[in-house]
Design an enzyme around this catalytic site. Structure first.
Site, mmCIF file in Angstrom:
data_model
loop_
_atom_site.group_PDB
_atom_site.id
_atom_site.type_symbol
_atom_site.label_atom_id
_atom_site.label_comp_id
_atom_site.label_asym_id
_atom_site.label_seq_id
_atom_site.Cartn_x
_atom_site.Cartn_y
_atom_site.Cartn_z
ATOM 1 N N ARG A 1 45.630 26.063 11.709
ATOM 2 C CA ARG A 1 45.620 27.257 12.576
ATOM 3 C C ARG A 1 44.570 28.280 12.144
ATOM 4 N NH1 ARG A 1 50.610 27.719 15.806
ATOM 5 N NH2 ARG A 1 50.894 25.553 16.350
ATOM 6 N N ARG B 1 45.633 33.988 15.894
ATOM 7 C CA ARG B 1 45.875 35.404 16.190
ATOM 8 C C ARG B 1 45.635 36.354 15.025
ATOM 9 N NH1 ARG B 1 51.687 34.808 18.730
ATOM 10 N NH2 ARG B 1 51.559 33.003 17.359
ATOM 11 N N ARG C 1 40.727 35.146 23.509
ATOM 12 C CA ARG C 1 41.928 34.746 24.225
ATOM 13 C C ARG C 1 42.175 35.692 25.408
ATOM 14 N NH1 ARG C 1 47.487 35.571 24.160
ATOM 15 N NH2 ARG C 1 48.838 33.773 23.857
ATOM 16 N N ASP D 1 46.042 22.026 21.842
ATOM 17 C CA ASP D 1 47.438 22.044 21.411
ATOM 18 C C ASP D 1 48.050 20.666 21.598
ATOM 19 O OD1 ASP D 1 49.595 24.151 20.556
ATOM 20 O OD2 ASP D 1 50.581 22.754 21.921
ATOM 21 N N TYR E 1 59.646 18.107 21.950
ATOM 22 C CA TYR E 1 59.364 19.194 22.907
ATOM 23 C C TYR E 1 59.594 18.728 24.349
ATOM 24 C CZ TYR E 1 57.372 21.892 19.059
ATOM 25 O OH TYR E 1 57.210 22.580 17.887
HETATM 26 O O1 1CP Z 1 43.417 26.009 14.474
HETATM 27 C C1 1CP Z 1 44.104 24.991 14.648
HETATM 28 O O2 1CP Z 1 44.922 24.551 13.804
HETATM 29 C C2 1CP Z 1 43.827 24.138 15.881
HETATM 30 C C3 1CP Z 1 44.614 24.389 17.041
HETATM 31 C C4 1CP Z 1 46.089 24.059 17.082
HETATM 32 C C5 1CP Z 1 46.819 22.976 16.545
HETATM 33 C C6 1CP Z 1 46.326 21.901 15.606
HETATM 34 C C7 1CP Z 1 46.989 24.812 17.847
HETATM 35 C C8 1CP Z 1 46.642 26.047 18.572
HETATM 36 N N1 1CP Z 1 48.208 24.166 17.849
HETATM 37 C C9 1CP Z 1 48.132 23.055 17.047
HETATM 38 C C10 1CP Z 1 49.179 22.070 16.761
HETATM 39 C C11 1CP Z 1 50.572 22.339 17.188
HETATM 40 N N2 1CP Z 1 51.028 22.947 18.325
HETATM 41 C C12 1CP Z 1 51.701 21.883 16.466
HETATM 42 C C13 1CP Z 1 51.619 21.049 15.204
HETATM 43 C C14 1CP Z 1 51.387 21.852 13.998
HETATM 44 C C15 1CP Z 1 52.481 22.839 13.635
HETATM 45 O O3 1CP Z 1 53.568 22.383 13.237
HETATM 46 O O4 1CP Z 1 52.223 24.035 13.726
HETATM 47 C C16 1CP Z 1 52.845 22.273 17.167
HETATM 48 C C17 1CP Z 1 54.281 22.004 16.776
HETATM 49 C C18 1CP Z 1 52.417 22.948 18.339
HETATM 50 C C19 1CP Z 1 53.273 23.490 19.410
HETATM 51 C C20 1CP Z 1 53.053 24.931 19.590
HETATM 52 N N3 1CP Z 1 51.949 25.458 20.213
HETATM 53 C C21 1CP Z 1 53.818 26.011 19.089
HETATM 54 C C22 1CP Z 1 55.040 25.861 18.209
HETATM 55 C C23 1CP Z 1 56.320 26.068 18.929
HETATM 56 C C24 1CP Z 1 57.499 25.901 17.966
HETATM 57 O O5 1CP Z 1 58.295 25.028 18.197
HETATM 58 O O6 1CP Z 1 57.563 26.664 16.978
HETATM 59 C C25 1CP Z 1 53.193 27.192 19.470
HETATM 60 C C26 1CP Z 1 53.656 28.606 19.245
HETATM 61 C C27 1CP Z 1 51.984 26.820 20.160
HETATM 62 C C28 1CP Z 1 50.925 27.729 20.686
HETATM 63 C C29 1CP Z 1 49.656 27.702 19.906
HETATM 64 N N4 1CP Z 1 48.903 26.585 19.639
HETATM 65 C C30 1CP Z 1 47.754 26.939 18.969
HETATM 66 C C31 1CP Z 1 47.779 28.368 18.797
HETATM 67 C C32 1CP Z 1 46.691 29.178 18.145
HETATM 68 C C33 1CP Z 1 48.966 28.827 19.378
HETATM 69 C C34 1CP Z 1 49.398 30.272 19.504
HETATM 70 C C35 1CP Z 1 49.021 30.702 20.879
HETATM 71 C C36 1CP Z 1 48.543 32.112 20.961
HETATM 72 O O7 1CP Z 1 49.407 32.963 21.163
HETATM 73 O O8 1CP Z 1 47.329 32.371 20.902
#
Ligand code: 1CP
Length: 358
Positions: free
Chosen positions: A40, A44, A53, A90, A167
């Site tokens: 990540r 943010r 964003r 994502d 999910y």
């Molecule tokens: O920078 C990076 O790492 C690359 C981008 C990336 C990756 C690899 C994002 C952007 N998401 C992911 C993987 C991801 N997405 C996972 C696996 C890794 C982990 O465990 O964190 C999972 C479970 C998700 C699903 C997801 N997407 C969640 C989690 C929900 C939960 O159950 O807790 C969330 C909140 C997102 C949104 C998301 N994805 C990425 C970002 C930067 C965000 C936040 C969105 C924002 O508000 O800008």
């Protein structure tokens, strides 16, 4: 130049030799100081991410806009000089490409149309249809390969079938993955059909990322820790093995990182059982233990507690150096044990890299 000529003569089994530190560690070389990037790292906690964003409108529009997705991928590279960039996308885009409705509720997280039975699985689009939706992601990869500094490795990724299924079945994130476990035990035929299609679709998705220019791929199994014993073997190990084998058959030498988060004892032997080149470790396991039990099979990645990126101070430096020392006997990629959080202080990332690189 040297890289491509070596690749041509290296043969199918030998990883491509490279000046890129991350690729060298993945090929089994001990690199000092270890290459570093953060899960990540585009996110943010960075004001420039929040600005881009806002320009995109919302999170999904950002993911599907290749110019802006490439921009946010590059932001942490410019600011910190990490050794790797991870494609901005994502894990839930794949279910969307298979026909699930997907939206994000601000402050809460993802929502999908829940998939509850065999009819729901049968109604998914055929795997071949995913590229229609995912083409912009491949375009982001192509832009990044043109624009990244020469020394920076580009990582593509996907969710592991089990984590993506949790999910899809619940229609949201859950604390215990209860709905997915209920379908797994209550209607194993429907559950297995879903896992089979997700495995096949993940192979196609990652393969297209590799064709577009991803140099490494990572499989995120964020909820692997809730699978035990035979369920872990069947739904975490086996899909990772099948995906890795198919990708390496199509793209000889492509390095794969597996992240069976919170697998605990399941980390032991994971690389041997699945064929991944590197096992990413969460911060619930000790680095000394993992050096003895996991790194003996090859490269490991991890595993600083992400809280240090919020709290900083001497503890950050001490803990980062302790992890570097623990893994100094073999191939290691420095990372956090999970994603950096929105309340992290970007200054602490500079402090972390100083601690690692001296
Ligand atoms: O920078 C990076 O790492 C690359 C981008 C990336 C990756 C690899 C994002 C952007 N998401 C992911 C993987 C991801 N997405 C996972 C696996 C890794 C982990 O465990 O964190 C999972 C479970 C998700 C699903 C997801 N997407 C969640 C989690 C929900 C939960 O159950 O807790 C969330 C909140 C997102 C949104 C998301 N994805 C990425 C970002 C930067 C965000 C936040 C969105 C924002 O508000 O800008």
């Amino acid at each position: 130049m040297a890289e491509s000529s070596m690749a041509a003569t290296a043969g199918a089994k030998t990883p491509v030799r490279s000046d890129k530190t991350l690729l060298r560690a993945l090929a089994g070389e001990r690199v000092d100081p270890p290459p570093a990037w953060l899960m990540r790292q585009a996110g943010r906690y960075l004001p420039e991410y929040r600005a881009t964003r806002a320009q995109a409108g919302d999170f999904l529009s950002l993911c599907y806009n290749p110019d802006l997705a490439a921009e946010v991928t590059l932001q942490p590279i410019r600011r910190f000089g990490f050794d790797a960039a991870i494609l901005f996308a994502d894990i839930l885009l794949l279910p969307q490409a298979l026909g699930a409705d997907l939206w994000f509720v601000t402050g809460e997280g993802p929502r999908l149309s829940p998939l509850t039975d065999a009819a729901g699985v049968a109604a998914l689009k055929p795997t071949g249809a995913i590229h229609e939706t995912l083409n912009p992601i491949y375009e982001t990869v192509r832009i990044l390969r043109r624009e990244l500094p020469e020394e920076t490795t580009l990582i593509g990724f996907a969710g592991a079938p089990w984590t993506v299924a949790t999910y899809m079945i619940a229609g949201r994130g859950t604390p215990d993955q209860g709905p997915a476990h209920a379908l797994r035990t209550g209607d194993p035929a429907a559950f297995d059909a879903l896992m089979a299609q997700l495995t096949e679709a993940t192979i196609e998705y990652l393969s297209a990322q590799i064709e577009a220019g991803a140099e490494v791929v990572k499989i995120f199994d964020s909820w692997a820790g809730s699978l035990k014993d035979t369920a872990f073997q069947r739904y975490a190990l086996e899909p990772a093995r099948a995906i890795t084998a198919a990708l390496k058959a199509r793209h000889p030498g492509i390095p794969v990182i597996g992240f069976p988060r919170e697998a605990g004892q399941g980390y032991v032997g994971f690389a041997r059982a699945t064929g991944v080149d590197c096992v990413a470790l969460d911060n619930s396991v000790s680095a000394d233990w993992a050096a003895r039990e996991v790194q003996t099979d090859g490269c490991v990645q991890g595993n600083l507690d992400p809280r240090h990126m919020v709290t900083g101070g001497p503890a950050l430096t001490a803990e980062a150096r302790r992890i570097v020392r623990a893994f100094a006997g073999g191939p290691h990629i420095f990372n956090l044990g999970h994603g950096i959080t929105p309340d992290a202080d970007p200054e602490n990332v500079h402090r972390l890299l100083e601690a690692i690189r001296g």
